[in-house]
Write a protein that holds these residues in place. Structure first.
Motif, short mmCIF file in Angstrom:
data_model
loop_
_atom_site.label_atom_id
_atom_site.label_comp_id
_atom_site.label_asym_id
_atom_site.label_seq_id
_atom_site.Cartn_x
_atom_site.Cartn_y
_atom_site.Cartn_z
N THR A 79 0.83 -1.20 0.00
CA THR A 79 0.00 0.00 0.00
C THR A 79 0.87 1.26 0.00
OG1 THR A 79 -1.37 1.35 1.49
CG2 THR A 79 -0.24 -0.52 2.46
N ASP A 101 -4.47 0.03 -4.16
CA ASP A 101 -5.22 1.09 -3.48
C ASP A 101 -5.72 0.61 -2.12
OD1 ASP A 101 -6.17 3.64 -3.20
OD2 ASP A 101 -7.65 3.53 -4.83
N ASN A 103 -8.91 0.79 1.00
CA ASN A 103 -10.37 0.93 1.06
C ASN A 103 -10.70 2.20 1.86
OD1 ASN A 103 -11.38 0.35 3.89
ND2 ASN A 103 -10.06 -1.44 3.57
N LYS A 105 -12.88 2.79 4.01
CA LYS A 105 -13.49 2.58 5.33
C LYS A 105 -12.44 2.66 6.45
CE LYS A 105 -16.04 -1.14 7.65
NZ LYS A 105 -15.01 -1.99 8.26
N TYR A 107 -8.86 2.42 5.53
CA TYR A 107 -7.60 2.85 4.88
C TYR A 107 -6.53 1.75 4.79
CZ TYR A 107 -9.96 6.93 6.91
OH TYR A 107 -10.91 7.82 7.34
N ASP A 110 -6.99 -2.48 -0.09
CA ASP A 110 -8.30 -2.91 -0.60
C ASP A 110 -8.18 -4.33 -1.14
OD1 ASP A 110 -10.64 -3.42 -1.97
OD2 ASP A 110 -10.85 -1.36 -2.70
N ASN A 112 -10.12 -6.26 -2.49
CA ASN A 112 -10.78 -6.54 -3.77
C ASN A 112 -9.95 -6.09 -4.97
OD1 ASN A 112 -13.13 -7.67 -2.57
ND2 ASN A 112 -13.76 -5.59 -2.03
N LYS A 113 -8.88 -5.38 -4.71
CA LYS A 113 -8.04 -4.90 -5.81
C LYS A 113 -6.68 -5.61 -5.88
CE LYS A 113 -10.26 -0.37 -5.93
NZ LYS A 113 -10.18 1.03 -5.46
N ASP A 136 -7.95 -6.83 6.32
CA ASP A 136 -8.86 -7.98 6.18
C ASP A 136 -8.00 -9.25 6.10
OD1 ASP A 136 -10.64 -9.94 5.46
OD2 ASP A 136 -11.74 -8.67 4.05
N VAL A 334 -8.14 6.29 -4.17
CA VAL A 334 -8.70 6.39 -2.81
C VAL A 334 -7.60 6.84 -1.85
CG1 VAL A 334 -9.83 5.15 -0.92
CG2 VAL A 334 -10.44 4.61 -3.30
#
Ligand SMILES: *Cc1c(COP(=O)(O)O)cnc(C)c1O
Length: 366
Positions: A79, A101, A103, A105, A107, A110, A112-113, A136, A334
C-alpha cells in the motif's frame, strides 16, 4: 498554553528504569543477545501470544531482515498509504513494490483490488495495519493461499491489537512491530518480527549480525540490526504498564469521538467493533465542502494555537521524489484522496481530556 505535539513517548518512572538497568552493570553485557534481550523476547512471545519473536534495533531493519530471510524475488503488492519505511524496506530487499489502493473505510489495503495486480512475478503481499486497524486478514490469507504468496504484515502501529479473538501477530508468515519512541509500546528505538516458522530464527539472527553464522563463518552480506540491553530494559519496564497505557489512550480517543461525531465533513476511521484496538492514532478525514475548512487550514489553525497535528500519511509514498518517476498516484485514487484530506490529531496516554476539548474547540472554531 504549552505546546501539544502529535505524540509523547510513554516512559516508566526513572527509578523503575534504574532498577532494571542495574543488572547491566553487573553483567557488563551491553549487546549481542544479552539477558535483557533474552527476557524481552520471552515476555513478548507471551504478551503477543506468538511462537517466535526476534528483536531488532528498529522496526525498519526488522522488516528488511524478514523480507531478506524469506528468499523472495520479484514483485510485492503493498500500500502507498503508509510510512516511508514499508516501501523502502521492500526496495532495499531487492524487490519491486506494486501499489494497491486502500479501502475508504479503514484505509488498509483494498483486498478486492489485490488479485488484479498479481502477475507471475508476484512473490508476496506486504499489507499495513495502518493506525492499528487490522487489514482484512482472512481475505488476504485466502488470496495468498490461492496464488502461493507470502504475507508479511507491517504491524508497526498494531501492538496489542486483537482480531477474531487472536493477537494480530498470528496472521501471515510474519509481522513486524516497531518499538520506536512514538509508538504505543517503545524500547526507545527498536522493533521485532514475530512468526510461526522457527526455521526463520537462525536466518534472521545471522542476517542482523553481519551474516555471521559462527565466529568464523559469514554466509551472507548481512547488516547490523541488533537490539542493545538498554533498549531491551526500557521494553521490559514499558511492557509492565502497557495495558494501563492503552486504557489511558482509549479515554482520549473516546473523548475525540464524543466531541467530533456528527460534525458534517469530519470522518473517522471505521474499525469493526469486534476488534480489540490499541488506540494508537486519531486520524480524521476532512471534507472541505461540508466542513468549511480544508485539512491544511485546520492544520495551520491548530499550529497557530501551539497544537501540532501531523498529516499522516501525506504525501503518498508513490508521490515521493524517489518513487514518483516510476509510479503514478492516480492509480491509487482512494489513497490519494485520503492522503490529501487526513489529519492525525494529538494522542498519547497522558494527554488530558481538557486538552482534547481545547483541541476540538479550536478545530470547530468555538
Ligand atoms: C514506525 C513505522 C515503521 C518503522 O519503524 P522504526 O522502528 O521507526 O524503524 C514502519 N512502518 C510503519 C507504518 C511505521 O509507522
Amino acid at each position: 498554553m504549552n505546546k501539544i505535539m502529535v505524540t509523547q513517548s510513554s516512559m516508566p518512572s526513572v527509578d523503575e528504569y534504574i532498577e532494571e538497568i542495574k543488572d547491566i552493570w553487573d553483567s557488563k553485557w551491553l549487546t549481542n543477545n544479552g539477558f535483557k534481550h533474552q527476557q524481552l523476547e520471552k515476555e513478548l512471545c507471551k504478551f503477543l501470544d506468538v511462537n517466535n519473536t526476534t528483536l531488532f534495533c528498529n522496526g525498519h531493519l526488522a522488516l528488511l531482515t524478514v523480507l531478506k530471510s524469506l528468499n523472495l524475488s520479484g514483485e510485492v503488492i503493498t500500500t502507498p498509504f503508509t510510512f516511508a519505511s514499508t516501501t523502502h524496506a521492500i526496495v532495499q530487499a531487492g524487490l519491486k513494490p506494486i501499489f494497491c489502493d486502500i479501502n475508504p473505510k479503514d484505509y488498509t489495503i483494498d483486498v478486492n483490488k489485490i488479485e488484479n495486480l498479481i502477475t507471475p512475478k508476484t512473490c508476496a503481499i506486504v499489507p499495513v495495519h495502518v493506525y492499528g486497524a487490522p487489514c482484512d486478514v482472512d481475505k488476504i490469507d485466502a488470496i495468498a493461499k490461492k496464488y502461493n504468496l507470502k504475507v508479511i504484515y507491517d504491524a508497526a502501529h498494531a501492538f496489542g491489537v486483537e482480531v477474531n479473538g487472536k493477537t494480530i501477530g498470528n496472521y501471515g508468515n510474519a509481522s513486524m512491530f516497531s518499538f520506536h519512541a512514538t509508538k504505543v509500546f517503545n524500547t526507545i528505538e527498536g522493533g521485532a518480527v514475530v512468526y510461526n516458522d522457527s526455521n526463520l530464527t537462525d536466518r534472521m539472527n545471522s542476517f542482523k549480525n553481519f551474516g555471521l553464522t559462527s565466529p568464523e563463518t559469514v554466509e551472507e552480506v548481512g547488516i547490523n540490526a541488533k537490539m542493545n540491553e538498554f533498549a531491551a530494559a526500557m521494553g521490559l519496564c514499558n511492557l509492565k504498564h502497557i495495558e494501563e497505557e492503552i486504557a489511558k489512550r482509549k479515554r482520549v480517543f473516546e473523548r475525540y469521538i464524543q466531541n467530533l461525531k456528527d460534525i458534517p465533513g469530519i470522518k473517522f476511521q471505521n474499525i469493526d467493533s469486534s476488534v480489540k484496538q490499541n488506540y494508537a492514532y486519531f486520524p480524521i478525514v476532512i471534507d472541505k465542502e461540508k466542513f468549511g475548512k480544508n485539512r491544511d487550514e485546520v492544520t495551520s489553525l491548530l499550529a497557530d494555537n501551539n497544537i501540532f497535528a501531523r498529516k499522516y500519511f501525506y504525501p503518498l509514498v508513490n508521490d515521493f521524489d524517489c518513487y514518483k518517476n516510476d509510479y503514478n498516484s492516480n492509480d491509487t485514487p482512494v489513497a490519494k484522496n485520503i492522503a490529501e484530506n487526513v489529519l492525525t490529531l494529538p494522542l498519547y496516554a497522558d494527554l488530558s481530556l481538557e486538552d482534547v476539548d481545547h483541541i476540538c474547540n479550536i478545530i470547530l472554531g468555538r
